[in-house]
Design a protein around this motif. Structure first.
Motif, PDB file in Angstrom:
ATOM      1  N   SER A  60      64.434  59.255  25.012  1.00  0.00           N
ATOM      2  CA  SER A  60      64.218  57.817  24.898  1.00  0.00           C
ATOM      3  C   SER A  60      62.746  57.494  24.649  1.00  0.00           C
ATOM      4  N   LYS A  61      61.873  58.469  24.843  1.00  0.00           N
ATOM      5  CA  LYS A  61      60.455  58.241  24.636  1.00  0.00           C
ATOM      6  C   LYS A  61      60.147  58.241  23.141  1.00  0.00           C
ATOM      7  N   ALA A  62      59.393  57.260  22.690  1.00  0.00           N
ATOM      8  CA  ALA A  62      59.099  57.128  21.263  1.00  0.00           C
ATOM      9  C   ALA A  62      58.127  58.217  20.817  1.00  0.00           C
ATOM     10  N   GLU A  63      58.334  58.680  19.624  1.00  0.00           N
ATOM     11  CA  GLU A  63      57.460  59.664  19.017  1.00  0.00           C
ATOM     12  C   GLU A  63      56.302  58.910  18.354  1.00  0.00           C
ATOM     13  N   THR A  64      55.148  59.550  18.260  1.00  0.00           N
ATOM     14  CA  THR A  64      54.009  58.925  17.597  1.00  0.00           C
ATOM     15  C   THR A  64      53.857  59.518  16.210  1.00  0.00           C
ATOM     16  N   SER A  65      53.806  58.649  15.215  1.00  0.00           N
ATOM     17  CA  SER A  65      53.655  59.090  13.831  1.00  0.00           C
ATOM     18  C   SER A  65      52.313  58.617  13.298  1.00  0.00           C
ATOM     19  N   ASP A  66      51.626  59.515  12.619  1.00  0.00           N
ATOM     20  CA  ASP A  66      50.314  59.207  12.068  1.00  0.00           C
ATOM     21  C   ASP A  66      50.477  58.608  10.674  1.00  0.00           C
ATOM     22  N   LEU A  67      50.104  57.349  10.531  1.00  0.00           N
ATOM     23  CA  LEU A  67      50.133  56.689   9.228  1.00  0.00           C
ATOM     24  C   LEU A  67      48.718  56.466   8.725  1.00  0.00           C
ATOM     25  N   GLY A  68      47.804  57.236   9.227  1.00  0.00           N
ATOM     26  CA  GLY A  68      46.419  57.097   8.795  1.00  0.00           C
ATOM     27  C   GLY A  68      46.207  57.676   7.410  1.00  0.00           C
ATOM     28  N   VAL A  69      45.154  57.236   6.770  1.00  0.00           N
ATOM     29  CA  VAL A  69      44.808  57.745   5.444  1.00  0.00           C
ATOM     30  C   VAL A  69      43.351  58.192   5.453  1.00  0.00           C
ATOM     31  N   GLU A  70      43.011  59.028   4.486  1.00  0.00           N
ATOM     32  CA  GLU A  70      41.640  59.511   4.363  1.00  0.00           C
ATOM     33  C   GLU A  70      40.829  58.549   3.509  1.00  0.00           C
ATOM     34  N   ASP A  71      39.510  58.752   3.495  1.00  0.00           N
ATOM     35  CA  ASP A  71      38.636  57.931   2.655  1.00  0.00           C
ATOM     36  C   ASP A  71      39.067  58.051   1.200  1.00  0.00           C
ATOM     37  N   GLY A  72      39.065  56.930   0.512  1.00  0.00           N
ATOM     38  CA  GLY A  72      39.433  56.930  -0.898  1.00  0.00           C
ATOM     39  C   GLY A  72      40.931  56.779  -1.136  1.00  0.00           C
ATOM     40  N   GLN A  73      41.714  56.684  -0.066  1.00  0.00           N
ATOM     41  CA  GLN A  73      43.154  56.502  -0.201  1.00  0.00           C
ATOM     42  C   GLN A  73      43.552  55.091   0.219  1.00  0.00           C
ATOM     43  N   THR A  74      44.620  54.577  -0.390  1.00  0.00           N
ATOM     44  CA  THR A  74      45.172  53.280  -0.020  1.00  0.00           C
ATOM     45  C   THR A  74      46.640  53.485   0.314  1.00  0.00           C
ATOM     46  N   GLN A  75      47.066  52.878   1.404  1.00  0.00           N
ATOM     47  CA  GLN A  75      48.439  53.025   1.876  1.00  0.00           C
ATOM     48  C   GLN A  75      49.206  51.720   1.677  1.00  0.00           C
ATOM     49  N   TYR A  76      50.459  51.841   1.223  1.00  0.00           N
ATOM     50  CA  TYR A  76      51.339  50.697   1.030  1.00  0.00           C
ATOM     51  C   TYR A  76      52.640  50.977   1.774  1.00  0.00           C
ATOM     52  N   LEU A  77      53.136  49.989   2.534  1.00  0.00           N
ATOM     53  CA  LEU A  77      54.364  50.152   3.305  1.00  0.00           C
ATOM     54  C   LEU A  77      55.380  49.066   2.943  1.00  0.00           C
ATOM     55  N   ARG A  78      56.645  49.421   3.102  1.00  0.00           N
ATOM     56  CA  ARG A  78      57.724  48.443   2.930  1.00  0.00           C
ATOM     57  C   ARG A  78      58.824  48.777   3.922  1.00  0.00           C
ATOM     58  N   ALA A  79      59.114  47.836   4.844  1.00  0.00           N
ATOM     59  CA  ALA A  79      60.204  48.003   5.801  1.00  0.00           C
ATOM     60  C   ALA A  79      61.512  47.670   5.097  1.00  0.00           C
ATOM     61  N   ILE A  80      62.496  48.563   5.226  1.00  0.00           N
ATOM     62  CA  ILE A  80      63.775  48.397   4.533  1.00  0.00           C
ATOM     63  C   ILE A  80      64.891  48.293   5.575  1.00  0.00           C
TER      64      ILE A  80
END
Length: 197
Positions: free
Chosen positions: A67-87
């Motif tokens: 039941s304990k939530a897992e931690t996910s790394d959504l970090g990015v490195e310098d020079g990267q751009t991240q885009y997300l979409r919840a579906i």
């Protein structure tokens, strides 16, 4: 005869009451003092063995509490751009695109509520012919990771704020989309991963 019936009725009533309340009554000989609870032993001064400390939620078989939530790394490195979409699917998913302009690559992943990638892929990016600087042709290295899209490449519109794939729009406002996704998981009765940006 009447006394026997009354005694039997009282005994039956007492047994029914005990059965319904779940109380346990010990037989104590007449004239004995009230039973005392067993004395508790003094706390041990020996340290607890590893894995049994307070706050450790391991189960008997050694696995962590699910039941304990897992931690996910959504970090990015310098020079990267991240885009997300919840579906919002039967089981919610989070679409993630990471643009690396220096490497001319884009990474795609589809993440479930547990924080695990269900689908992943990397594509080489090239400026689309005749575009105004925001249209790109993404050619997959290997099989397409997109659901129901087997094509070798896909056309993407990419700006600082948005990434458009067909009519689907992912945003660089990652915390908002990750929050939307977490709420979808909770509404679906699934444990949402904690995301680290």
């Amino acid at each position: 005869m009447k006394t026997t019936q009354i005694s039997t009725a009282v005994a039956s009533l007492a047994l029914a009451t005990l059965a319904l309340t779940g109380c346990v009554v010990e037989n104590v000989p007449a004239g004995a003092q009230d039973p005392q609870p067993p004395a508790t032993s003094a706390p041990s001064t020996e340290p607890e063995p590893p894995g049994e400390e307070e706050g450790d939620e391991s189960t008997e078989d050694g696995s962590q509490d699910e039941s304990k939530a897992e931690t996910s790394d959504l970090g990015v490195e310098d020079g990267q751009t991240q885009y997300l979409r919840a579906i919002q699917n039967f089981s919610p998913t989070l679409e993630r695109w990471v643009l690396d302009e220096d490497a001319e690559e884009i990474t795609y992943s589809l993440i479930n509520c547990a924080g695990q990638a269900e689908s992943e892929g990397v594509a080489n990016l090239e400026q689309a012919a005749g575009s105004e600087g925001t249209a790109f042709e993404a050619t997959w290295i290997g099989k397409s990771p997109l659901e129901n899209v087997a094509a070798e490449s896909v056309r993407l519109e990419i700006t600082d704020d948005m990434l458009t794939n067909f009519s689907d729009v992912a945003t660089s406002r990652t915390e908002i989309e990750a929050g939307n996704f977490s709420r979808m998981c909770v509404d679906a009765g699934e444990t949402a991963a904690d995301f680290v940006f």
